[in-house]
Design a protein around this motif. Structure first.
Motif, PDB file in Angstrom:
ATOM      1  N   HIS A 189       2.033  14.541  -5.203  1.00 29.03           N
ATOM      2  CA  HIS A 189       0.648  14.853  -5.805  1.00 29.03           C
ATOM      3  C   HIS A 189       1.082  14.557  -7.470  1.00 29.03           C
ATOM      4  CE1 HIS A 189      -0.625  17.529  -2.690  1.00 29.03           C
ATOM      5  NE2 HIS A 189       0.801  17.791  -2.452  1.00 29.03           N
ATOM      6  N   ARG A 190       0.110  13.772  -8.014  1.00 31.43           N
ATOM      7  CA  ARG A 190      -0.087  13.587  -9.467  1.00 31.43           C
ATOM      8  C   ARG A 190      -1.503  13.412  -9.807  1.00 31.43           C
ATOM      9  NH1 ARG A 190       2.903  11.770 -13.860  1.00 31.43           N
ATOM     10  NH2 ARG A 190       1.606  10.627 -15.319  1.00 31.43           N
ATOM     11  N   SER A 191      -2.141  14.516 -10.231  1.00 29.47           N
ATOM     12  CA  SER A 191      -3.455  14.562 -10.601  1.00 29.47           C
ATOM     13  C   SER A 191      -4.053  13.441 -11.318  1.00 29.47           C
ATOM     14  CB  SER A 191      -3.970  15.542 -11.399  1.00 29.47           C
ATOM     15  OG  SER A 191      -5.205  15.963 -11.344  1.00 29.47           O
ATOM     16  N   GLN A 228       0.792  -1.244  -0.094  1.00 32.42           N
ATOM     17  CA  GLN A 228       0.061  -0.008   0.052  1.00 32.42           C
ATOM     18  C   GLN A 228       0.758   1.183  -0.018  1.00 32.42           C
ATOM     19  OE1 GLN A 228       0.678  -2.001   2.460  1.00 32.42           O
ATOM     20  NE2 GLN A 228       0.575  -0.683   4.659  1.00 32.42           N
ATOM     21  N   VAL A 229       0.142   2.395  -0.338  1.00 31.84           N
ATOM     22  CA  VAL A 229       1.106   3.819  -0.391  1.00 31.84           C
ATOM     23  C   VAL A 229       1.304   3.981   1.114  1.00 31.84           C
ATOM     24  CG1 VAL A 229       0.858   6.118  -0.848  1.00 31.84           C
ATOM     25  CG2 VAL A 229      -0.258   4.533  -2.572  1.00 31.84           C
ATOM     26  N   TYR A 231       5.649  11.612  -9.528  1.00 30.73           N
ATOM     27  CA  TYR A 231       4.888  12.553  -8.411  1.00 30.73           C
ATOM     28  C   TYR A 231       5.735  13.870  -8.075  1.00 30.73           C
ATOM     29  CZ  TYR A 231       1.153   9.223  -7.886  1.00 30.73           C
ATOM     30  OH  TYR A 231       0.185   8.478  -8.158  1.00 30.73           O
ATOM     31  N   ARG A 236      -4.405  12.054  -8.290  1.00 34.46           N
ATOM     32  CA  ARG A 236      -3.991  11.335  -6.771  1.00 34.46           C
ATOM     33  C   ARG A 236      -3.179  12.264  -5.926  1.00 34.46           C
ATOM     34  NH1 ARG A 236      -3.976   7.384 -10.974  1.00 34.46           N
ATOM     35  NH2 ARG A 236      -4.790   5.461 -10.572  1.00 34.46           N
ATOM     36  N   GLU A 237      -3.291  12.019  -4.576  1.00 32.47           N
ATOM     37  CA  GLU A 237      -2.469  12.808  -3.678  1.00 32.47           C
ATOM     38  C   GLU A 237      -2.477  11.775  -2.669  1.00 32.47           C
ATOM     39  OE1 GLU A 237      -3.591  17.171  -3.016  1.00 32.47           O
ATOM     40  OE2 GLU A 237      -4.483  16.155  -1.150  1.00 32.47           O
ATOM     41  N   TYR A 238      -1.229  11.644  -1.759  1.00 34.89           N
ATOM     42  CA  TYR A 238      -0.724  10.923  -0.970  1.00 34.89           C
ATOM     43  C   TYR A 238      -0.182  11.759   0.233  1.00 34.89           C
ATOM     44  CZ  TYR A 238      -1.480   7.545  -4.520  1.00 34.89           C
ATOM     45  OH  TYR A 238      -1.912   6.691  -5.480  1.00 34.89           O
ATOM     46  N   PHE A 248       4.008   3.471  -4.677  1.00 35.48           N
ATOM     47  CA  PHE A 248       3.646   4.204  -5.884  1.00 35.48           C
ATOM     48  C   PHE A 248       4.961   4.445  -6.590  1.00 35.48           C
ATOM     49  CE2 PHE A 248       4.744   8.701  -4.760  1.00 35.48           C
ATOM     50  CZ  PHE A 248       4.627   8.542  -3.332  1.00 35.48           C
TER      51      PHE A 248
END
Length: 116
Positions: free
Chosen positions: A99-101, A1-2, A32, A103-105, A27
């Motif tokens: 961040h990589r639209s 998992q992230v 990112y 997705r955001e962690y 990820f």
């Protein structure tokens, strides 16, 4: 998992230095944008520093420009924040985020306290 796991926070005297690390997994880190944010008690979260995917582009909040340096290691999937000339007003919980639209962690943060 992230996972994003920050480390390196602690208590430091005014004028001192710290280096924060954020280890990423789960990820494709190199794709990112990575940011460091901070939130002081009773204040809104603010963006402190940002770095592009290959490390060639960086941006800083005015309050930390010239004192903080963000960098990244795409081999070891880690982003760093070198903090020099620390001031009491730098006291906050520091978070890293990927961040990589769309997705955001986010990590859970590491506490930095600047006090004599």
């Amino acid at each position: 998992q992230v996972q994003l796991v920050e480390s390196g926070g602690g208590l430091v005297q005014p004028g001192g230095s710290l280096r924060l690390s954020c280890a990423a997994s789960g990820f494709t880190f190199s794709m990112y944008y990575m940011n460091w944010y901070r939130q002081a008690p009773g204040k809104e979260r603010e963006l402190v520093a940002a770095i592009g995917t290959n490390g060639g582009s960086t941006n800083y909040a005015t309050s930390v420009k010239g004192r903080f340096t963000i960098s990244r290691d795409n081999v070891n999937n880690t982003v760093y924040l070198r903090m020099n000339s620390l001031k009491p007003e730098d006291t906050a919980m520091y978070y890293c985020a990927a961040h990589r639209s769309p997705r955001e962690y986010w990590g859970k943060g590491t506490l930095v306290t600047v006090s004599s």
